[in-house]
Design an enzyme around this catalytic site. Structure first.
Site, PDB file in Angstrom:
ATOM      1  CG  HIS A 136      -1.691   1.249   1.398  1.00 30.36           C
ATOM      2  ND1 HIS A 136      -2.918   1.464   0.804  1.00 30.36           N
ATOM      3  CD2 HIS A 136      -1.405   2.389   2.103  1.00 30.36           C
ATOM      4  CE1 HIS A 136      -3.368   2.665   1.127  1.00 30.36           C
ATOM      5  NE2 HIS A 136      -2.472   3.246   1.919  1.00 30.36           N
ATOM      6  CD  GLU A 137       1.833   3.513   3.744  1.00 28.52           C
ATOM      7  OE1 GLU A 137       2.056   4.596   3.188  1.00 28.52           O
ATOM      8  OE2 GLU A 137       0.841   3.331   4.472  1.00 28.52           O
ATOM      9  CG  HIS A 140       0.132   6.159  -0.878  1.00 23.55           C
ATOM     10  ND1 HIS A 140      -1.039   6.712  -1.358  1.00 23.55           N
ATOM     11  CD2 HIS A 140      -0.193   5.607   0.324  1.00 23.55           C
ATOM     12  CE1 HIS A 140      -2.020   6.517  -0.505  1.00 23.55           C
ATOM     13  NE2 HIS A 140      -1.539   5.830   0.533  1.00 23.55           N
ATOM     14  CD  GLU A 198      -4.659   6.581   2.108  1.00 22.78           C
ATOM     15  OE1 GLU A 198      -4.432   5.397   2.403  1.00 22.78           O
ATOM     16  OE2 GLU A 198      -3.782   7.456   2.115  1.00 22.78           O
TER      17      GLU A 198
END
Length: 275
Positions: A136-137, A140, A198
């Protein structure tokens, strides 16, 4: 020229002049600040954070952070190369650090600088949970969300200036505009923009973790633990930078089959044991 025409004209000119293409979605995105400027700033800020905190090295947990990070980075490069984006990561300087802190947090700066805080490890619970967070990070950064957020902030400020210029001869209207603009632009603009990032990072992240050999079903399980850890303390979704925990869990459950299908394209048909 009236207020609406002034603001619309300003926004259109600025957005058209500064766009980039998100390789994961194919969408045009705002890019007022190029990576040649953004990456050095991110690298300097990362080094500052490391200098101000205790960085853990040579432990089982720190080795795990590096191992998972490297696998996610390889997965990203494989996906990008397979989808016609060779060289996309050439300027990335991957780095993976574990920081001693009770904060339940992890992040990846533009250019691949990653930090995990020890406070998030009990919720991650295992290496697969770490992979869900890492995916997820990293997503980004890969989707240029930092660049887009900075660009959106510039646009928000520019629209405020344009509104003030357009209303400079009407003090009553100018006062109303300045009282309401910040709230309206945040609730109707910046917050949905952030929530969209997100959700986008969740989608990209489960694909990356699956290609890296981690079971994407566990991403939703991670967020169930995140929800439990929050104790139900969260603002209404429309006032938050993040989707609600329930929204996120449902989305991740729905995305897992797609992530598995994507992983199969890279020869991944089974996943690492959860331990």
């Amino acid at each position: 020229m009236n207020l609406k025409k002034t603001i619309v004209s300003f926004a259109v000119i600025v957005i058209i002049a500064s766009c980039a293409t998100n390789p994961f979605t194919g969408k045009k995105t705002m890019a007022f600040v190029g990576n040649d400027q953004l990456f050095p700033m991110a690298f300097a800020q990362y080094n500052q954070v490391l200098g101000e905190n205790k960085v853990i090295t040579g432990t089982k947990d720190s080795d795990m952070i590096t191992r998972v990070g490297q696998r996610i980075a390889v997965a990203a490069e494989r996906w990008l190369n397979a989808n016609g984006h060779q060289g996309y990561l050439d300027d990335y300087k991957w780095e993976y650090k574990l920081i001693q802190s009770e904060q339940v947090n992890a992040w990846c700066m533009p250019g691949g600088k990653i930090a995990f805080y020890t406070g998030i490890l009990p919720i991650a619970q295992n290496e697969t949970g770490v992979a869900a967070i890492m995916g997820h990070e990293v997503a980004h950064a890969l989707a240029n969300h930092g660049q887009q957020r900075m660009s959106a902030a510039y646009l928000q400020q520019g629209l405020a200036v344009a509104g003030n210029i357009a209303l400079s001869n009407d003090q009553q209207a100018l006062g109303i505009f300045n009282q309401s603009y910040g709230v309206v632009s945040n609730v109707a603009g910046m917050l949905p923009f952030s929530r969209g990032h997100e959700t986008e990072a969740d989608k990209i992240g489960v694909i990356l973790m699956a290609i890296a050999g981690y079971n994407p079903d566990e991403a939703a399980e991670l967020w169930k633990r995140m929800k439990a850890n929050s104790g139900g303390q969260a603002p209404p979704e429309f006032l938050s930078t993040h989707p609600s925990n329930d929204t996120r869990i449902n989305n991740l459950q729905a995305l897992a089959p797609t992530a598995k299908s994507e992983a199969k394209k890279f020869g991944v048909t089974s996943f690492r044991p959860i331990n």
